[in-house]
Design an enzyme around this catalytic site. Structure first.
Site, mmCIF file in Angstrom:
data_model
loop_
_atom_site.group_PDB
_atom_site.id
_atom_site.type_symbol
_atom_site.label_atom_id
_atom_site.label_comp_id
_atom_site.label_asym_id
_atom_site.label_seq_id
_atom_site.Cartn_x
_atom_site.Cartn_y
_atom_site.Cartn_z
ATOM 1 N N LYS A 1 0.664 -1.248 0.035
ATOM 2 C CA LYS A 1 -0.145 0.069 0.356
ATOM 3 C C LYS A 1 0.560 1.088 0.526
ATOM 4 C CE LYS A 1 -3.827 -0.183 -0.084
ATOM 5 N NZ LYS A 1 -4.543 -0.255 -1.510
ATOM 6 N N HIS B 1 -1.715 3.137 -7.048
ATOM 7 C CA HIS B 1 -3.364 3.791 -7.263
ATOM 8 C C HIS B 1 -2.882 5.279 -7.909
ATOM 9 C CE1 HIS B 1 -5.021 0.839 -5.572
ATOM 10 N NE2 HIS B 1 -4.693 0.772 -4.692
#
Length: 350
Positions: free
Chosen positions: A77, A95
């Site tokens: 992450k 992302h």
């Protein structure tokens, strides 16, 4: 690739218990000739001692910032806000390639420092299929949480569990109808399995059904899971007006993809994700509608999801930098930088 130095970093998110490489696979990397450094982590599901016994070097949490410049930093992450200049090659879910909030700032840190992002989401084969993903477990857990919320049995805050315990909870409760959109993909298959464990045979929609969306049929289900991560613009599956439709039966919605903020989001009816502390958010009070949109669902089953992901990523890491998937991944990084208007003047990784 005998000269590769792989650096497994600690995850800064307190609820992130997964790892992209489990100790058994770390041993295989070491035996292949790689140097593998593993940062200490109090939350990682596998203790650091297991990596040490596998032949890995051990380093303090967060020390990747001072790792040798040729090290490849591996994580899952988000990175911490610093350092401002990212000099290493990083492998994680960034992302940042679809104009998400904060994407340009992250890419700018890489280009300013001369580093590069190999986004795992874009590590794909020749046909564009992802080579390593947590999708099945994301779908499974998304559907499981939606069922428990729908039945009024979702305990908060969320805590990691074992699949056997979760399945036992799913078997208890009233009947409901369920819809999975994107049912043929990894996440969709996981969602279908969870619904079956809960005693519901879900309606399955995929490309054919969403091409000409039957919105009244969608709203006629009790529970819905979205497992579609759009790569190009498509009409939204739900709009604000649909939430106020007097015929709506839908009461519980789970968005596994959590593509909030992206112009490609197929569920533009919410503006922020939920989390382990508050997993469900009420979108409508009259004829209640609850949303679950947690972007690290597989961490609730950290051992199972990490083991599956590591098995898929291992053969790719053994070809790091030379395999076609990595070449494509680096090209996608440079494309994203251009699209975001981020300069690449000092980039070393071409």
């Amino acid at each position: 690739m005998t000269e590769l130095h792989l650096w497994l970093r600690h995850e800064i998110r307190s609820t992130e218990r997964r790892t992209p490489i489990v100790p058994a696979d770390a041993r295989r990397l070491v035996e292949s000739g790689m140097t593998v450094t593993v940062e200490e982590s109090v939350q990682r599901i596998f203790p650091v001692e297991e990596y040490e016994r596998a032949g890995c070097r051990i380093a303090p949490a967060g020390s990747w910032e001072s790792a040798p410049e040729d090290a490849v930093v591996l994580g899952l992450k988000e990175l911490p806000d610093g350092p401002e200049l990212l000099i290493h090659r990083h492998v994680f879910f960034g992302h940042a390639y679809k104009r998400q909030p904060g994407a340009a700032a992250l890419l700018r840190r890489f280009t300013a420092g001369g580093g590069a992002l190999y986004d795992v989401e874009y590590l794909v084969d020749d046909d564009g299929r992802r080579l390593a993903a947590f999708g099945f477990w994301a779908g499974y857990l998304g559907a499981a949480l939606a069922v428990l919320q729908h039945r009024g049995r979702l305990a908060v805050p969320l805590v990691p569990t074992a699949k056997e315990e979760l399945d036992a909870l799913l078997r208890e409760g009233e009947e409901f109808t369920a819809l999975v959109i994107g049912a043929l993909g990894r996440s969709g298959r996981g969602a279908c399995e969870a619904f079956r464990a809960a005693g519901a045979e879900p309606t399955r929609w995929d490309l054919a059904e969403t091409r000409a969306l039957d919105r009244p049929a969608l709203l006629a289900h009790d529970v819905m899971v979205n497992a579609v991560l759009a790569a190009s613009p498509v009409p939204p599956f739900l709009r604000d007006a649909d939430l106020d439709d007097p015929a709506r039966r839908l009461r519980t919605l789970c968005d596994v993809t959590c593509d909030v903020g992206s112009p490609l989001n197929v569920l533009p009816v919410y503006d922020r994700t939920t989390d382990w502390t508050a997993p469900a958010r009420r979108l409508r009070e009259r004829r209640p509608l609850d949303l679950i949109a947690i972007d690290n669902l597989p961490s609730l089953l950290p051992r199972e999801s990490s083991t599956d992901f590591s098995a898929a990523l291992l053969p790719q890491l053994l070809q790091f930098g030379t395999g076609a998937a990595w070449v494509r991944g680096l090209g996608r990084f440079h494309q994203a930088c251009r699209e975001a208007g981020v300069g690449e003047g000092e980039a070393r990784h071409v």
